[in-house]
Design an enzyme around this catalytic site. Structure first.
Site, PDB file in Angstrom:
ATOM      1  N   GLY A   1       0.838  -1.196   0.000  1.00 38.49           N
ATOM      2  CA  GLY A   1       0.000   0.000   0.000  1.00 38.49           C
ATOM      3  C   GLY A   1       0.870   1.242   0.000  1.00 38.49           C
ATOM      4  O   GLY A   1       2.080   1.184   0.191  1.00 38.49           O
ATOM      5  N   LEU A   2       0.234   2.369  -0.218  1.00 36.68           N
ATOM      6  CA  LEU A   2       0.946   3.644  -0.251  1.00 36.68           C
ATOM      7  C   LEU A   2       1.593   3.956   1.087  1.00 36.68           C
ATOM      8  O   LEU A   2       1.164   3.448   2.130  1.00 36.68           O
ATOM      9  CB  LEU A   2      -0.031   4.772  -0.601  1.00 36.68           C
ATOM     10  CG  LEU A   2      -0.650   4.755  -2.003  1.00 36.68           C
ATOM     11  CD1 LEU A   2      -1.746   5.818  -2.101  1.00 36.68           C
ATOM     12  CD2 LEU A   2       0.413   4.982  -3.069  1.00 36.68           C
ATOM     13  N   SER A   3       2.600   4.811   1.052  1.00 36.66           N
ATOM     14  CA  SER A   3       3.198   5.310   2.289  1.00 36.66           C
ATOM     15  C   SER A   3       2.116   6.020   3.105  1.00 36.66           C
ATOM     16  O   SER A   3       1.387   6.857   2.577  1.00 36.66           O
ATOM     17  CB  SER A   3       4.325   6.293   1.955  1.00 36.66           C
ATOM     18  OG  SER A   3       4.879   6.828   3.134  1.00 36.66           O
TER      19      SER A   3
ATOM     20  N   SER B   1      -0.481   4.452   4.468  1.00 37.13           N
ATOM     21  CA  SER B   1      -1.773   3.750   4.407  1.00 37.13           C
ATOM     22  C   SER B   1      -2.067   2.968   5.680  1.00 37.13           C
ATOM     23  O   SER B   1      -3.222   2.654   5.971  1.00 37.13           O
ATOM     24  CB  SER B   1      -1.809   2.800   3.197  1.00 37.13           C
ATOM     25  OG  SER B   1      -0.772   1.834   3.292  1.00 37.13           O
TER      26      SER B   1
ATOM     27  N   LYS C   1       0.260   0.238   6.783  1.00 35.89           N
ATOM     28  CA  LYS C   1       0.880  -1.087   6.710  1.00 35.89           C
ATOM     29  C   LYS C   1       1.663  -1.437   7.975  1.00 35.89           C
ATOM     30  O   LYS C   1       1.425  -2.477   8.593  1.00 35.89           O
ATOM     31  CB  LYS C   1       1.838  -1.179   5.508  1.00 35.89           C
ATOM     32  CG  LYS C   1       1.219  -0.963   4.161  1.00 35.89           C
ATOM     33  CD  LYS C   1       2.226  -1.094   3.039  1.00 35.89           C
ATOM     34  CE  LYS C   1       3.395  -0.129   3.133  1.00 35.89           C
ATOM     35  NZ  LYS C   1       2.998   1.299   3.063  1.00 35.89           N
ATOM     36  N   SER C   2       2.601  -0.584   8.312  1.00 42.60           N
ATOM     37  CA  SER C   2       3.480  -0.869   9.462  1.00 42.60           C
ATOM     38  C   SER C   2       2.706  -0.881  10.768  1.00 42.60           C
ATOM     39  O   SER C   2       2.971  -1.711  11.649  1.00 42.60           O
ATOM     40  CB  SER C   2       4.613   0.161   9.540  1.00 42.60           C
ATOM     41  OG  SER C   2       5.428   0.079   8.388  1.00 42.60           O
TER      42      SER C   2
ATOM     43  N   SER D   1       5.620  -1.996  -2.387  1.00 41.59           N
ATOM     44  CA  SER D   1       5.432  -2.948  -3.502  1.00 41.59           C
ATOM     45  C   SER D   1       4.473  -2.390  -4.558  1.00 41.59           C
ATOM     46  O   SER D   1       3.401  -2.943  -4.779  1.00 41.59           O
ATOM     47  CB  SER D   1       4.894  -4.282  -2.968  1.00 41.59           C
ATOM     48  OG  SER D   1       5.675  -4.774  -1.915  1.00 41.59           O
TER      49      SER D   1
END
Length: 198
Positions: free
Chosen positions: A32-34, A36, A38-39, A106
């Site tokens: 996903g976009l920065s 979004s 994820k982390s 990605s």
């Protein structure tokens, strides 16, 4: 290559290690976009799995770029090599029976196919952490969007470099519509059947 003699067939198998750990290993590949989420979701999922007795490893794009990938930039070739090395690292943990949670932008289908090819399609669970560009820019948790708008960061994903949304991810999490606990629970419920030994 003629002087390389792999011993893959002589080492303990993944199944031996899964039996020892009483879990099945997979790679959860979060894209996903920065900004979004994820982390953030990855950290919460890892905490929850740890509390339930699972052995995990979290691989984050920023963390790997300070170590194993610290010589790579953001050109197309370097992005591919970044993902190749990251996928090879994830595969090592997978073969140790460890549930591996990866957090990488990605951005393209080519990059994700590369990762899935290294890891193995059956063990590659692609999780699309989906938030619109505008929402990620509003959050701008790392200050990257502001720098990209000023021209200080080139090839910024979603702005002047493409992000290709996956067509059939294992799971899609809409972080602009659901809160962190809900997204975390959705991911846990989706992966638990894949990692539990019955």
């Amino acid at each position: 290559m003629q002087n390389i003699h792999p011993i893959f067939d002589k080492v303990l198998s993944r199944q031996h290690k899964e039996q020892l750990l009483q879990q099945k290993s997979v790679v959860i590949w979060m894209i996903g976009l920065s900004g979004s989420g994820k982390s953030t979701i990855a950290k919460e999922v890892e905490k929850s799995l740890h509390q339930q007795g699972f052995l995990t490893q979290l691989l984050d794009g920023d963390n790997l770029r300070t170590g194993i990938n610290n010589n790579l930039g953001f050109s197309e070739a370097d992005r591919l090599e970044n993902i190749r090395r990251s996928a090879e690292t994830a595969k090592l943990f997978l073969n140790c029976g460890i549930i591996t949670i990866c957090s990488f932008i990605s951005p393209t289908k080519q990059i994700r196919e590369l990762a899935a090819g290294v890891i193995g399609q059956e063990d590659f669970l692609e999780v699309y952490v989906n938030a619109p560009f505008e929402e990620c820019e509003r959050r701008d948790v790392k200050g990257l969007y502001a720098k990209a708008r000023k021209g200080e960061i080139k090839n910024f994903t979603g702005l002047d470099a493409p992000f290709e949304a996956p067509e059939q991810p294992f799971l899609e999490l809409r972080t602009d519509q659901k809160d962190l606990p809900t997204c975390t629970q959705e991911l846990l419920q989706a992966i638990l059947p894949r990692i539990q030994i019955s």
